[in-house]
Design a protein around this motif. Structure first.
Motif, PDB file in Angstrom:
ATOM      1  N   ALA A  78       0.804  -1.123  -0.102  1.00 23.97           N
ATOM      2  CA  ALA A  78       0.311  -0.232  -0.185  1.00 23.97           C
ATOM      3  C   ALA A  78       1.065   1.440  -0.263  1.00 23.97           C
ATOM      4  O   ALA A  78       0.460   2.539  -0.467  1.00 23.97           O
ATOM      5  CB  ALA A  78      -1.088  -0.026   1.209  1.00 23.97           C
ATOM      6  N   TYR A  87      -3.883   5.628  -3.173  1.00 30.75           N
ATOM      7  CA  TYR A  87      -4.334   4.807  -2.432  1.00 30.75           C
ATOM      8  C   TYR A  87      -6.229   5.017  -2.177  1.00 30.75           C
ATOM      9  O   TYR A  87      -6.497   4.136  -1.949  1.00 30.75           O
ATOM     10  CB  TYR A  87      -3.783   4.379  -0.974  1.00 30.75           C
ATOM     11  CG  TYR A  87      -4.441   3.607  -0.241  1.00 30.75           C
ATOM     12  CD1 TYR A  87      -3.926   2.070  -1.113  1.00 30.75           C
ATOM     13  CD2 TYR A  87      -4.119   3.077   1.149  1.00 30.75           C
ATOM     14  CE1 TYR A  87      -4.394   0.938  -0.046  1.00 30.75           C
ATOM     15  CE2 TYR A  87      -4.423   2.419   1.277  1.00 30.75           C
ATOM     16  CZ  TYR A  87      -4.737   0.982   0.655  1.00 30.75           C
ATOM     17  OH  TYR A  87      -4.955  -0.335   1.285  1.00 30.75           O
ATOM     18  N   ARG A  96      -7.866  -4.465  -1.420  1.00 29.77           N
ATOM     19  CA  ARG A  96      -6.749  -4.393  -0.664  1.00 29.77           C
ATOM     20  C   ARG A  96      -7.317  -5.365   0.728  1.00 29.77           C
ATOM     21  O   ARG A  96      -8.171  -5.963   0.816  1.00 29.77           O
ATOM     22  CB  ARG A  96      -7.690  -2.608   0.732  1.00 29.77           C
ATOM     23  CG  ARG A  96      -7.607  -1.677  -0.863  1.00 29.77           C
ATOM     24  CD  ARG A  96      -8.270  -0.467  -0.194  1.00 29.77           C
ATOM     25  NE  ARG A  96      -8.928   0.485  -1.324  1.00 29.77           N
ATOM     26  CZ  ARG A  96      -8.086   1.244  -1.571  1.00 29.77           C
ATOM     27  NH1 ARG A  96      -7.821   2.012  -0.664  1.00 29.77           N
ATOM     28  NH2 ARG A  96      -8.900   1.771  -2.598  1.00 29.77           N
ATOM     29  N   SER A  98      -4.756  -7.663   4.130  1.00 28.46           N
ATOM     30  CA  SER A  98      -3.248  -7.144   4.341  1.00 28.46           C
ATOM     31  C   SER A  98      -2.552  -8.537   5.121  1.00 28.46           C
ATOM     32  O   SER A  98      -3.528  -9.721   4.754  1.00 28.46           O
ATOM     33  CB  SER A  98      -3.924  -6.658   6.141  1.00 28.46           C
ATOM     34  OG  SER A  98      -4.731  -7.613   6.575  1.00 28.46           O
ATOM     35  N   ASP A 104      -0.770  -3.567   5.350  1.00 28.66           N
ATOM     36  CA  ASP A 104      -1.645  -3.108   3.725  1.00 28.66           C
ATOM     37  C   ASP A 104      -1.206  -3.875   2.911  1.00 28.66           C
ATOM     38  O   ASP A 104      -0.074  -2.935   2.562  1.00 28.66           O
ATOM     39  CB  ASP A 104      -2.267  -1.342   4.077  1.00 28.66           C
ATOM     40  CG  ASP A 104      -2.866  -1.426   5.024  1.00 28.66           C
ATOM     41  OD1 ASP A 104      -4.142  -2.308   5.638  1.00 28.66           O
ATOM     42  OD2 ASP A 104      -2.686  -0.475   6.026  1.00 28.66           O
ATOM     43  N   LEU A 106      -2.446  -4.974  -1.699  1.00 31.00           N
ATOM     44  CA  LEU A 106      -3.427  -5.093  -2.524  1.00 31.00           C
ATOM     45  C   LEU A 106      -3.608  -5.640  -3.885  1.00 31.00           C
ATOM     46  O   LEU A 106      -2.184  -6.005  -4.134  1.00 31.00           O
ATOM     47  CB  LEU A 106      -3.549  -3.679  -3.166  1.00 31.00           C
ATOM     48  CG  LEU A 106      -2.280  -2.650  -3.883  1.00 31.00           C
ATOM     49  CD1 LEU A 106      -2.285  -2.849  -4.852  1.00 31.00           C
ATOM     50  CD2 LEU A 106      -2.270  -1.669  -3.503  1.00 31.00           C
TER      51      LEU A 106
END
Ligand code: 5CA
Length: 439
Positions: A78, A87, A96, A98, A104, A106
């Motif tokens: 991210a 973002y 998105r 994690s 984070d 994507l």
């Protein structure tokens, strides 16, 4: 070379109800794809083979235009997108996620940030410019309305190229190289793709063209001068080391626009010369200057030693979408008609009666000889009914068919059928070799 008895080709006899457009129906019926979830598909052998052929043509034309192939990841951090400011802007289309450390991440919908990060780590001087880096990689966009099979998918294969230039003039010349390479790429795929001025959406920038193929089932309404039909560019005319502006001008002077850019009063095309139809966007090119290089600090020293942010452009081709696009442009009521350069096989040899000694001998002999002569041949040695075998051969769209039934085999002949014209003739196996291989 492949025997149907060993090939995974799950052909469907019924028309699938969920498919609204012909390419989606035919791809399902021809056993090319299988849905996994909305807008996400598995590619089965026949579909994958065609997509790989398209990818290879795209690759060859990118390389010819001087672009360098790389491969960037599908999963991106991210942070890079926070640096560019996209973002938050990209919204719900971005998937998105994690990781186990709660970082984070994507699934990339596009790669401007990732490629800018690669560039800024290595390139410090204008001497290394211009530079174009591209890859062919899966993308994910959580589209509101995934539909039409792989045409508007959520996971899809894209070729995306990114150019870096020291100033606007060099950037324009990079843009032109991609513009011209797109004309040649789509032409090799058997398509007329018309460049149209376009909006830039979430990619940004102030110069952009969409490449659109005409098809009634397309998602955009388009308007173009009738002289676009059958237009082509001679590959021999293209020299990437020279100024390509005259070619670009030639292909932008003739009117073509999507509905959001079309102005009936200002277009200057008489109604009788205008084609109004729908189209499929198979490519999209952008010039956006320093939109990413500035916030991300991708600067190089110019000739006088000053640090300047590089001028960038990005250039996409929908590789998986093209499989459907080509079918929309090339089919009949019996099935797909592949243009030769992307056909999954060159020839299908249909043995209507496996087990019949004469049919087997002729089929096996032609299968071997055609293969030795460099043709990619599918041998239908399955036990299906003759009618079903011939229907399947038409459905999967291989350009040349050799059909061997007991009656004509007994006379030492085969039936040669050309898928596109439907023309058939009874000829000897030697004459078939001549017709398909020449010489
Ligand atoms: N970064 C820029 C250029 S590399 C970019 O992402 N451009 S794009 O958004 O226009 O996408 C490029 C091409 O990918 C489109 O022209 C289209 O052919 C294909 N494409 C876009 N969205 C989808 C989708 N949901 N399903 C299938 N193909 C798609």
């Amino acid at each position: 070379m492949m025997r149907l008895s060993q090939y995974f080709l799950p052909v469907m006899k019924e028309t699938p109800k969920e498919a609204q457009i012909v390419s989606h129906r035919l791809m399902l019926r021809a056993g090319m794809i299988q849905q996994s979830s909305a807008g996400i598909y598995s590619w089965l052998p026949l579909g994958l083979k065609v997509m790989n052929k398209i990818g290879q043509i795209v690759r060859e034309e990118q390389n010819r235009a001087g672009a360098n192939e790389i491969l960037m990841p599908t999963i991106q951090p991210a942070e890079l997108w926070q640096e560019s400011g996209r973002y938050d802007d990209y919204g719900l289309e971005m998937l998105r996620i994690s990781d186990r450390h709660e970082r984070d991440m994507l699934y990339g919908p596009t790669n401007e940030e990732q490629v800018t990060d690669i560039f800024r780590s290595h390139v410090k001087s204008y001497r290394a410019l211009p530079l174009n880096l591209y890859h062919i990689q899966w993308k994910f966009r959580d589209e509101v309305r995934p539909r039409f099979g792989i045409m508007r998918g959520r996971e899809f294969l894209m070729k995306d190229a990114y150019s870096f230039a020291i100033d606007a003039e060099q950037a324009r010349s990079e843009y032109n190289k991609m513009f011209v390479s797109y004309l040649l790429t789509f032409q090799r795929l058997g398509l007329t793709a018309i460049p149209m001025e376009a909006d830039t959406g979430p990619i940004g920038g102030d110069m952009s063209h969409e490449f659109i193929i005409l098809a009634e089932t397309g998602e955009s309404e388009v308007f173009c001068h009738k002289d676009w039909i059958g237009r082509s560019l001679d590959a021999g005319e293209v020299d990437y080391s020279r100024d390509l502006q005259p070619i670009v001008d030639r292909f932008t002077n003739l009117y073509a626009a999507t509905d959001d850019k079309h102005d009936p009063d200002a277009c200057g095309v008489a109604p009788q010369d205008m084609i109004t139809t729908r189209g499929i966007e198979v490519g999209h090119i952008f010039y956006f200057g320093s939109k990413y290089s500035e916030p991300m600090g991708a600067s190089v020293a110019d000739a006088s030693g000053n640090l300047v942010p590089v001028h960038m452009g990005s250039y996409g081709i929908g590789v998986s979408r093209l499989v459907g696009g080509i079918i929309e442009a090339s089919h009949d009521d019996k099935g797909i008609i592949w243009p030769e350069p992307v056909a999954p096989f060159d020839v299908v040899v249909v043995n209507l009666k496996p087990g019949d000694a004469t049919c087997d001998a002729i089929a096996e002999d032609l299968y071997q000889r055609l293969t030795t002569a460099g043709k990619d041949v599918l041998l239908d040695d399955s036990d299906d009914r003759p009618g079903a075998k011939m229907a399947a051969a038409d459905l999967i769209g291989i350009p040349q068919q050799i059909i061997i039934g007991p009656r004509i085999a007994a006379e030492g002949m085969v039936e040669w059928k050309q898928r596109r014209s439907g023309e058939t003739s009874n000829i000897s196996p030697d004459a078939a070799m001549n017709a398909l291989v020449g010489g």
